[in-house]
Scaffold this motif. Structure first.
Motif, mmCIF file in Angstrom:
data_model
loop_
_atom_site.group_PDB
_atom_site.id
_atom_site.type_symbol
_atom_site.label_atom_id
_atom_site.label_comp_id
_atom_site.label_asym_id
_atom_site.label_seq_id
_atom_site.Cartn_x
_atom_site.Cartn_y
_atom_site.Cartn_z
ATOM 1 N N GLU A 199 0.728 -1.242 0.072
ATOM 2 C CA GLU A 199 -0.061 0.087 0.141
ATOM 3 C C GLU A 199 0.942 1.201 -0.040
ATOM 4 O O GLU A 199 0.563 2.208 -0.600
ATOM 5 C CB GLU A 199 -0.925 0.020 1.128
ATOM 6 N N ALA A 200 2.035 1.144 0.798
ATOM 7 C CA ALA A 200 2.816 2.466 0.632
ATOM 8 C C ALA A 200 3.402 2.672 -0.393
ATOM 9 O O ALA A 200 3.560 3.928 -0.774
ATOM 10 C CB ALA A 200 4.014 2.105 1.752
ATOM 11 N N VAL A 201 3.572 1.618 -1.369
ATOM 12 C CA VAL A 201 4.022 2.009 -2.809
ATOM 13 C C VAL A 201 2.874 2.890 -3.644
ATOM 14 O O VAL A 201 3.313 3.794 -4.354
ATOM 15 C CB VAL A 201 4.453 0.739 -3.467
ATOM 16 N N LEU A 202 1.751 2.479 -3.378
ATOM 17 C CA LEU A 202 0.738 3.043 -4.008
ATOM 18 C C LEU A 202 0.438 4.663 -3.435
ATOM 19 O O LEU A 202 0.147 5.434 -4.312
ATOM 20 C CB LEU A 202 -0.497 2.217 -3.857
ATOM 21 N N ASP A 203 0.400 4.664 -2.188
ATOM 22 C CA ASP A 203 0.392 6.141 -1.619
ATOM 23 C C ASP A 203 1.441 7.044 -2.013
ATOM 24 O O ASP A 203 1.097 7.918 -2.247
ATOM 25 C CB ASP A 203 0.586 5.836 -0.025
ATOM 26 N N ALA A 204 2.542 6.402 -2.539
ATOM 27 C CA ALA A 204 3.610 7.447 -3.195
ATOM 28 C C ALA A 204 3.272 7.847 -4.504
ATOM 29 O O ALA A 204 3.886 8.791 -4.950
ATOM 30 C CB ALA A 204 4.980 6.717 -2.950
ATOM 31 N N PRO A 264 -0.185 8.369 -5.878
ATOM 32 C CA PRO A 264 -1.693 8.552 -6.003
ATOM 33 C C PRO A 264 -2.210 8.555 -7.375
ATOM 34 O O PRO A 264 -3.671 8.309 -7.523
ATOM 35 C CB PRO A 264 -1.981 9.830 -5.130
ATOM 36 N N ASP A 265 -1.446 9.163 -8.099
ATOM 37 C CA ASP A 265 -1.945 9.353 -9.888
ATOM 38 C C ASP A 265 -2.405 8.025 -10.380
ATOM 39 O O ASP A 265 -3.174 8.127 -11.443
ATOM 40 C CB ASP A 265 -0.861 10.174 -10.705
ATOM 41 N N LEU A 266 -1.990 6.902 -9.703
ATOM 42 C CA LEU A 266 -2.204 5.581 -10.473
ATOM 43 C C LEU A 266 -3.756 5.137 -10.116
ATOM 44 O O LEU A 266 -4.354 4.453 -10.776
ATOM 45 C CB LEU A 266 -1.544 4.615 -9.716
ATOM 46 N N VAL A 267 -4.252 5.912 -9.100
ATOM 47 C CA VAL A 267 -5.653 5.495 -8.775
ATOM 48 C C VAL A 267 -6.666 6.431 -9.490
ATOM 49 O O VAL A 267 -6.745 7.478 -9.194
ATOM 50 C CB VAL A 267 -5.975 5.577 -7.338
ATOM 51 N N ARG A 268 -6.962 6.080 -10.666
ATOM 52 C CA ARG A 268 -7.855 6.658 -11.708
ATOM 53 C C ARG A 268 -9.369 6.824 -11.394
ATOM 54 O O ARG A 268 -10.041 7.522 -11.392
ATOM 55 C CB ARG A 268 -7.642 6.146 -13.047
ATOM 56 N N THR A 269 -9.753 5.454 -10.540
ATOM 57 C CA THR A 269 -10.992 5.377 -10.236
ATOM 58 C C THR A 269 -11.254 5.251 -8.768
ATOM 59 O O THR A 269 -11.598 3.980 -8.240
ATOM 60 C CB THR A 269 -11.564 3.910 -10.978
ATOM 61 N N MET A 270 -11.373 6.357 -8.022
ATOM 62 C CA MET A 270 -11.584 6.468 -6.593
ATOM 63 C C MET A 270 -12.742 5.551 -6.096
ATOM 64 O O MET A 270 -12.819 4.920 -5.101
ATOM 65 C CB MET A 270 -11.411 7.743 -6.144
ATOM 66 N N GLN A 322 -3.093 0.242 -13.117
ATOM 67 C CA GLN A 322 -4.110 0.579 -12.053
ATOM 68 C C GLN A 322 -4.461 -0.682 -11.232
ATOM 69 O O GLN A 322 -4.384 -1.566 -11.327
ATOM 70 C CB GLN A 322 -5.367 1.272 -12.601
ATOM 71 N N PRO A 323 -4.754 -0.008 -9.945
ATOM 72 C CA PRO A 323 -5.097 -1.072 -8.600
ATOM 73 C C PRO A 323 -6.721 -1.378 -9.044
ATOM 74 O O PRO A 323 -7.375 -0.654 -9.217
ATOM 75 C CB PRO A 323 -4.931 -0.239 -7.571
ATOM 76 N N CYS A 324 -6.741 -2.653 -8.938
ATOM 77 C CA CYS A 324 -8.033 -3.400 -9.201
ATOM 78 C C CYS A 324 -8.311 -4.486 -8.539
ATOM 79 O O CYS A 324 -7.326 -5.440 -8.778
ATOM 80 C CB CYS A 324 -8.311 -3.335 -10.663
ATOM 81 N N GLY A 325 -9.317 -4.915 -7.862
ATOM 82 C CA GLY A 325 -9.399 -6.257 -7.201
ATOM 83 C C GLY A 325 -10.246 -7.196 -8.158
ATOM 84 O O GLY A 325 -10.730 -8.260 -7.692
ATOM 85 N N GLY A 326 -10.973 -6.534 -9.275
ATOM 86 C CA GLY A 326 -11.733 -7.437 -10.014
ATOM 87 C C GLY A 326 -10.970 -8.614 -10.862
ATOM 88 O O GLY A 326 -9.911 -8.889 -10.855
ATOM 89 N N THR A 327 -11.878 -9.424 -11.558
ATOM 90 C CA THR A 327 -11.324 -10.501 -12.287
ATOM 91 C C THR A 327 -11.421 -10.059 -13.908
ATOM 92 O O THR A 327 -12.268 -9.527 -14.268
ATOM 93 C CB THR A 327 -12.176 -11.674 -12.158
ATOM 94 N N HIS A 328 -10.169 -10.329 -14.572
ATOM 95 C CA HIS A 328 -10.088 -10.128 -15.873
ATOM 96 C C HIS A 328 -9.627 -11.101 -16.700
ATOM 97 O O HIS A 328 -9.222 -12.257 -16.400
ATOM 98 C CB HIS A 328 -8.781 -8.967 -15.897
ATOM 99 N N VAL A 329 -9.729 -10.852 -18.081
ATOM 100 C CA VAL A 329 -9.176 -11.992 -18.942
ATOM 101 C C VAL A 329 -7.907 -11.782 -18.991
ATOM 102 O O VAL A 329 -7.098 -10.914 -18.710
ATOM 103 C CB VAL A 329 -10.020 -11.451 -20.541
ATOM 104 N N GLN A 330 -7.272 -13.039 -19.624
ATOM 105 C CA GLN A 330 -5.746 -13.091 -19.778
ATOM 106 C C GLN A 330 -5.352 -12.171 -21.048
ATOM 107 O O GLN A 330 -4.266 -11.586 -20.981
ATOM 108 C CB GLN A 330 -5.443 -14.369 -19.984
#
Ligand SMILES: [Zn+2]
Length: 238
Positions: free
Chosen positions: A167-172, A174-180, A202-210
């Motif tokens: 999380e600390a990497v992401l906190d540094a 913040p522009d990576l989080v496009r979809t708050m 971008q950070p995302c917890g969803g399921t995606h195609v390969q």
């Protein structure tokens, strides 16, 4: 915690699992397992549906969600007595056709987000149609052009990659989080990053195609005015 096997293998359609808890609810019951392939509602993606097989019986799972303790609950209309007791080994079977459409649509939403250079304010993945909301400012959107660009990306057949970062990497960054509004939950340690090389990261917890080539052709069907600066972009399978 239930092992979220859909991250290990989003293509697993069945899995064996052990019942760890059964709870009566107002509308039926919730079942918990040591591991699951059922994705719980979150990040704009619906919860999975399917069935549980045990002792030649079948119980339908009508939704999957995270409970207040963030444990994955499999929701059924069946009464507690109809469910396998704690310790039973069962087979979980996904409604794969539905889930695979969610995977295609979810990845397509990331493509759409990459094509439209504006903050995302909301979104909803569906089986047949999805939508993504943007705060577009002075940007002009053209559904014909977006449709063409999207399908151009799809036929590129680009492979996705997934990684977990602190999380600390992401906190540094913040522009990576496009979809708050649909960002993955914080406080659980590492955050999952979804990369579509050359297109989106971008950070995302969803399921995606390969691979992008797995996505059926799409159409941007409607761009809806939701206020002076807000546009709702609708996506359907062609
Ligand atoms: Zn996502």
């Amino acid at each position: 915690m239930t092992q979220a096997y859909f991250y290990q293998d989003p293509y697993a359609k069945t899995i064996t699992a052990v019942v760890t808890a059964v709870v009566a609810t107002e509308a039926g019951s919730s079942v918990y397992f040591d591991r699951t392939i059922f994705y719980p509602l979150g990040g704009g993606q619906p919860g999975d549906t399917g069935v549980i097989h045990f002792n030649e019986q079948t119980v339908a799972i009508t939704d999957t969600r995270k409970d207040p303790n963030l444990e994955i609950q499999h929701i059924t209309k069946a009464a507690l007595e109809a469910l396998p007791p704690i310790g039973t080994t069962v087979t979980l079977e996904l409604d794969w056709a539905r889930r695979h459409k969610h995977m295609q649509m979810h990845t397509a939403m990331h493509l759409l987000g990459a094509l439209i250079d504006a903050p995302v304010t909301g979104g909803q993945v569906g089986v047949d149609k999805s939508r993504l909301d943007f705060d577009i400012g002075d940007l002009q959107l053209d559904k014909g052009a977006l449709t063409e660009q999207l399908n151009h990306m799809i036929v590129s057949g680009t492979d996705l990659t997934f990684e977990w970062v602190a999380e600390a990497v992401l906190d540094a960054q913040p522009d990576l989080v496009r979809t708050m509004s649909v960002a993955p939950p914080r406080g659980a340690g590492d955050i999952r990053m979804v990369r579509i090389p050359g297109i989106d990261y971008q950070p995302c917890g969803g399921t995606h195609v390969q691979s992008l080539s797995e996505i059926s052709p799409l159409i941007v069907s409607k761009i809806e005015n939701k206020g002076r600066q807000n546009r709702r972009v609708h996506l359907v399978f062609a």
